[in-house]
Design a protein around this motif. Structure first.
Motif, mmCIF file in Angstrom:
data_model
loop_
_atom_site.group_PDB
_atom_site.id
_atom_site.type_symbol
_atom_site.label_atom_id
_atom_site.label_comp_id
_atom_site.label_asym_id
_atom_site.label_seq_id
_atom_site.Cartn_x
_atom_site.Cartn_y
_atom_site.Cartn_z
ATOM 1 N N VAL A 242 -1.139 7.614 7.680
ATOM 2 C CA VAL A 242 0.294 7.489 7.480
ATOM 3 C C VAL A 242 0.755 6.155 8.052
ATOM 4 O O VAL A 242 0.379 5.790 9.179
ATOM 5 C CB VAL A 242 1.048 8.653 8.165
ATOM 6 C CG1 VAL A 242 2.551 8.494 8.015
ATOM 7 C CG2 VAL A 242 0.590 9.989 7.592
ATOM 8 N N ALA A 243 1.566 5.432 7.292
ATOM 9 C CA ALA A 243 2.043 4.125 7.729
ATOM 10 C C ALA A 243 2.897 4.253 8.994
ATOM 11 O O ALA A 243 3.786 5.102 9.078
ATOM 12 C CB ALA A 243 2.853 3.461 6.618
ATOM 13 N N ARG A 244 2.608 3.410 9.987
ATOM 14 C CA ARG A 244 3.332 3.476 11.246
ATOM 15 C C ARG A 244 4.816 3.159 11.066
ATOM 16 O O ARG A 244 5.676 3.763 11.699
ATOM 17 C CB ARG A 244 2.728 2.487 12.243
ATOM 18 C CG ARG A 244 1.332 2.853 12.721
ATOM 19 C CD ARG A 244 0.814 1.830 13.710
ATOM 20 N NE ARG A 244 -0.535 2.147 14.139
ATOM 21 C CZ ARG A 244 -0.829 2.981 15.134
ATOM 22 N NH1 ARG A 244 0.147 3.577 15.801
ATOM 23 N NH2 ARG A 244 -2.086 3.213 15.477
ATOM 24 N N GLY A 245 5.117 2.193 10.201
ATOM 25 C CA GLY A 245 6.497 1.762 10.061
ATOM 26 C C GLY A 245 7.316 2.568 9.083
ATOM 27 O O GLY A 245 8.492 2.258 8.851
ATOM 28 N N PRO B 53 0.813 -1.222 0.000
ATOM 29 C CA PRO B 53 0.000 0.000 0.000
ATOM 30 C C PRO B 53 0.842 1.265 0.000
ATOM 31 O O PRO B 53 2.066 1.223 0.124
ATOM 32 C CB PRO B 53 -0.804 -0.130 1.291
ATOM 33 C CG PRO B 53 0.079 -0.909 2.197
ATOM 34 C CD PRO B 53 0.852 -1.866 1.322
ATOM 35 N N ALA B 54 0.139 2.398 -0.113
ATOM 36 C CA ALA B 54 0.802 3.699 -0.202
ATOM 37 C C ALA B 54 0.853 4.375 1.156
ATOM 38 O O ALA B 54 0.086 4.072 2.076
ATOM 39 C CB ALA B 54 0.065 4.589 -1.190
ATOM 40 N N THR B 55 1.760 5.315 1.269
ATOM 41 C CA THR B 55 1.829 6.222 2.402
ATOM 42 C C THR B 55 2.331 7.558 1.872
ATOM 43 O O THR B 55 2.559 7.706 0.660
ATOM 44 C CB THR B 55 2.739 5.684 3.518
ATOM 45 O OG1 THR B 55 2.621 6.532 4.674
ATOM 46 C CG2 THR B 55 4.187 5.635 3.069
ATOM 47 N N PRO C 110 -4.001 -2.266 11.918
ATOM 48 C CA PRO C 110 -3.174 -1.504 12.862
ATOM 49 C C PRO C 110 -1.972 -0.837 12.213
ATOM 50 O O PRO C 110 -1.126 -0.282 12.904
ATOM 51 C CB PRO C 110 -2.706 -2.595 13.828
ATOM 52 C CG PRO C 110 -2.512 -3.778 12.920
ATOM 53 C CD PRO C 110 -3.595 -3.685 11.861
ATOM 54 N N HIS C 111 -1.884 -0.912 10.883
ATOM 55 C CA HIS C 111 -0.660 -0.467 10.214
ATOM 56 C C HIS C 111 -0.607 1.036 9.969
ATOM 57 O O HIS C 111 0.468 1.560 9.650
ATOM 58 C CB HIS C 111 -0.506 -1.202 8.879
ATOM 59 C CG HIS C 111 -0.402 -2.690 9.018
ATOM 60 N ND1 HIS C 111 0.622 -3.295 9.694
ATOM 61 C CD2 HIS C 111 -1.214 -3.693 8.584
ATOM 62 C CE1 HIS C 111 0.458 -4.608 9.659
ATOM 63 N NE2 HIS C 111 -0.647 -4.867 9.001
ATOM 64 N N TYR C 112 -1.737 1.727 10.085
ATOM 65 C CA TYR C 112 -1.776 3.169 9.799
ATOM 66 C C TYR C 112 -2.227 3.938 11.029
ATOM 67 O O TYR C 112 -2.964 3.427 11.882
ATOM 68 C CB TYR C 112 -2.734 3.470 8.649
ATOM 69 C CG TYR C 112 -2.186 3.146 7.277
ATOM 70 C CD1 TYR C 112 -1.457 4.073 6.569
ATOM 71 C CD2 TYR C 112 -2.435 1.906 6.699
ATOM 72 C CE1 TYR C 112 -0.963 3.793 5.302
ATOM 73 C CE2 TYR C 112 -1.943 1.592 5.432
ATOM 74 C CZ TYR C 112 -1.208 2.545 4.738
ATOM 75 O OH TYR C 112 -0.713 2.254 3.492
ATOM 76 N N THR D 233 5.128 10.645 10.738
ATOM 77 C CA THR D 233 4.910 9.498 11.624
ATOM 78 C C THR D 233 5.009 9.886 13.086
ATOM 79 O O THR D 233 4.589 9.114 13.954
ATOM 80 C CB THR D 233 5.918 8.379 11.317
ATOM 81 O OG1 THR D 233 7.248 8.862 11.572
ATOM 82 C CG2 THR D 233 5.810 7.932 9.870
ATOM 83 N N ARG D 234 5.551 11.056 13.371
ATOM 84 C CA ARG D 234 5.666 11.504 14.765
ATOM 85 C C ARG D 234 4.479 12.367 15.205
ATOM 86 O O ARG D 234 4.411 12.775 16.361
ATOM 87 C CB ARG D 234 6.974 12.276 14.960
ATOM 88 C CG ARG D 234 8.218 11.396 14.825
ATOM 89 C CD ARG D 234 9.465 12.141 15.280
ATOM 90 N NE ARG D 234 9.807 13.235 14.366
ATOM 91 C CZ ARG D 234 10.614 13.108 13.319
ATOM 92 N NH1 ARG D 234 11.145 11.928 13.047
ATOM 93 N NH2 ARG D 234 10.894 14.140 12.545
#
Length: 627
Positions: free
Chosen positions: A212-215, A150-152, A182-184, A291-292
């Motif tokens: 936004v992707a967590r990783g 997927p995209a971010t 749980p990925h976003y 991500t922050r």
């Protein structure tokens, strides 16, 4: 309707992962489970490269098909406004909706329809094209459960993208939060994040939510973030090309193999979507500033479109002696004194010359239709200078006035100071008169070329007058005829109740938009239900300075002096009988004179009290004690 099989739920990337992110609409559209209709500007014209005056989304037209138009608008002759379509679908209106930036498959109607397949009636979603600065598209560092990469988004000062902003209701937002977990994480992007969002309607949003992707984002072997191509012709790599690259990485091939289909299935089945393997291979970027940001997924408190007002920098320069301000609703508890009001700051009030009344118009309608744009007269209330008060560039406008002018919450309104001559000496005795803002329409032949106005029974009752009583009608300060520019002309007319047959006939022949003989406020201004009607002939409308306006409005109040004489005439017969009684009963002349004076005073007091009850509406504030 935009009919394309690629928008069907069967074509969703969830079912065909190699097609990620699916097919995005090329235009702004209203997406439902069974329909996809283009959004156009407030006049029904497709959006172009030049957005023109700011248009709030509720006033955008929806190019629905004939069957849908009949269903949601009771047979309107023109493309209906988005606010009316949402109302017809019985879903949440625009002001309560939440802006969410669609960066991947959520921008594809096929994916939305698949996500909402269990609750298709819940999918009524405006998706608006926007120019977004400060973000770049990348691939997330994990595989989705259905096998797509997927995209971010990542920060990028130089980037400018064309994306879609979707306006969800609370339940739709909650559903998206669940499907992205749980990925976003859902974060808020605004100018402090280096992001600017301008809708193709010309409106700049102060901010927008985004997933936004967590990783973090996926990188190549050199550590550079891989730019994602979401549409044909986009710069960057397609979904298939990126997966093929991963298959060629030795460590990835050793864990998942070199077959792209098997790799998707294997990585997507992992709890972390294969993020740990990608990180070990050195293919994950360091966390970005996005991500922050605080994760707002699942929060009950959200930022809604109705509370997003244009900044002062977005307001066009007014004509000399006028003010262009962002319109919003008046707060609860404002003192109106029987009139519809606008609330402005003291600084704006002084810049206009400290007027007691102003004329309100829609800036967009003035630009698009000139003198035909309807206006409304409003009393001015000066906002208190408190910390929670609205800023100077905002004008708070009563709902009736916004209906009168076709001004949407958040739109730009133009205020012009005007003069209105009205004696106020009687206010101390009878009280301030009640005003009613009414929409004008052509007079019925029976009342044409006569100095009368027809209105509904309810309007007469609110004003406190009966059929045949006089009312004062206030027009617009256009400077037509012998009236000076900026001066509000007034005429005193007899008011009569409009027969039901006249109102029904006018309702049947009303329809269409600018240029129609009987344009409908719903189709022209997006107003439903409309203001009460005042039937006035062309000569009277000319004398009031509103003959050139479409769907013009007037302000009506009871004429109190004729009402006083009418009450006095009714009282004279009673006084005459009382005088005869006094002469017969009272034996002394001084007592007779005293009783006569008392009768006169009491009669005048009764007349004043009756006029107060009929012609003045006073809000009685009090408290009740619980038992």
């Amino acid at each position: 309707m935009i009919d394309d099989s690629r928008f069907a739920a069967e074509s969703a990337p969830r079912l065909v992962p190699e097609s990620y992110p699916g097919v995005w609409p090329e235009r702004s559209a209203l997406v439902t489970a069974s329909g996809l209709w283009e959004l156009r500007d407030r006049d029904g014209v497709p959006f172009g490269s030049d957005p023109g005056p700011l248009t709030r989304l509720g006033l955008c037209r929806v190019a629905v098909d004939d069957d849908t138009r009949e269903h949601v608008t009771d047979g309107a002759r023109t493309a209906p406004q988005l606010s009316r379509v949402l109302e017809g679908f019985h879903v949440v209106g625009m002001d309560a909706r939440v802006p969410v930036l669609a960066i991947g498959s959520n921008a594809a109607p096929s994916q939305l329809r698949h996500k909402f397949r269990e609750i298709p009636d819940a999918l009524v979603l405006p998706s608006v094209r926007a120019r977004v600065r400060g973000v770049a598209l990348a691939y997330a560092g994990f595989f989705a459960g259905y096998g797509a990469l997927p995209a971010t988004i990542v920060p990028s000062d130089a980037a400018e993208l064309e994306l879609h902003v979707q306006f969800t209701d609370a339940s739709q937002l909650a559903n998206l939060d669940r499907t992205e977990a749980p990925h976003y994480r859902r974060v808020w992007l605004d100018a402090t994040s280096g992001v600017r969002i301008t809708l193709e309607t010309g409106e700049e949003l102060p901010g927008v939510y985004a997933y936004v992707a967590r990783g973090g984002a996926l990188t190549d072997s050199a550590g550079d973030v891989i730019a994602a191509a979401m549409r044909p012709g986009d710069a960057g790599l397609s979904q298939i090309a990126v997966v093929d690259r991963l298959c060629a990485v030795d460590m990835i091939a050793g864990v998942w193999g070199t077959d792209a289909t098997a790799l998707r299935a294997t990585a997507g089945a992992l709890a972390d979507g294969g993020a740990a393997v990608l990180a070990e291979a050195g293919l994950l970027a360091a966390p970005s500033a996005f991500t922050r940001l605080a994760d707002e997924s699942g929060r009950a408190s959200v930022r809604t479109y109705g509370r997003m007002l244009a900044p002062a920098l977005a307001i066009p320069q007014p004509h000399p002696g006028r003010a262009t301000l962002v319109a919003t609703v008046t707060p609860a508890g404002i003192e109106r004194g029987g009139k519809s009001v606008v609330s402005i700051s003291r600084r704006v009030h002084e810049s206009l010359g400290s007027p007691a009344v102003v004329e309100v118009r829609s800036h967009a309608l003035l630009v698009g239709h000139g003198a035909a744009a309807p206006s409304a007269v409003a009393a001015v209330v000066i906002r208190p200078d408190t910390p929670d008060a609205a800023p100077d560039h905002v004008v708070e406008i009563d709902h009736v006035l916004r209906m009168a002018c076709g001004v949407e919450n958040g739109e730009i309104a133009e205020l012009r100071p005007v003069r209105l001559e009205r004696g106020t000496a009687g206010d101390r005795v009878v009280g301030k008169p009640t005003y009613l803002t009414m929409r004008t329409t052509l007079a019925d032949p029976a009342s044409a070329e006569r100095d009368v106005v027809l209105m509904s029974r309810l309007a007469l009752d609110i004003l406190g007058v009966g059929p045949g009583d006089y009312v004062v009608v206030e027009g617009a300060g256009t400077g037509e005829g012998d009236v000076a520019e900026g001066e509000i002309p007034t005429v005193m007319l007899k008011a009569f109740e409009a027969p039901g047959s006249v109102e029904d006939t006018r309702q049947r022949i009303t329809g269409g938009t600018w240029g129609a003989r009987f344009p409908a406020a719903e189709e022209t201004l997006g107003v439903r239900p409309d203001l009460p009607l005042a039937f006035l002939d062309f000569e009277l409308r000319t004398r009031l300075g509103i003959a050139g306006q479409t769907l013009a409005t007037v302000r009506v109040r009871p004429a109190r002096l004729p009402q006083f004489w009418s009450e006095l005439r009714e009282m004279l017969l009673i006084l005459a009988v009382a005088f005869l009684g006094v002469v017969v009963v009272a034996p002394w002349p001084w007592l007779q004179m005293l009783l006569i004076v008392a009768l006169v005073v009491m009669s005048l007091w009764l007349i004043v009290q009756r006029l107060r009850r009929r012609l003045t509406h006073v809000l009685r504030r009090g408290s009740s004690r619980g038992r």
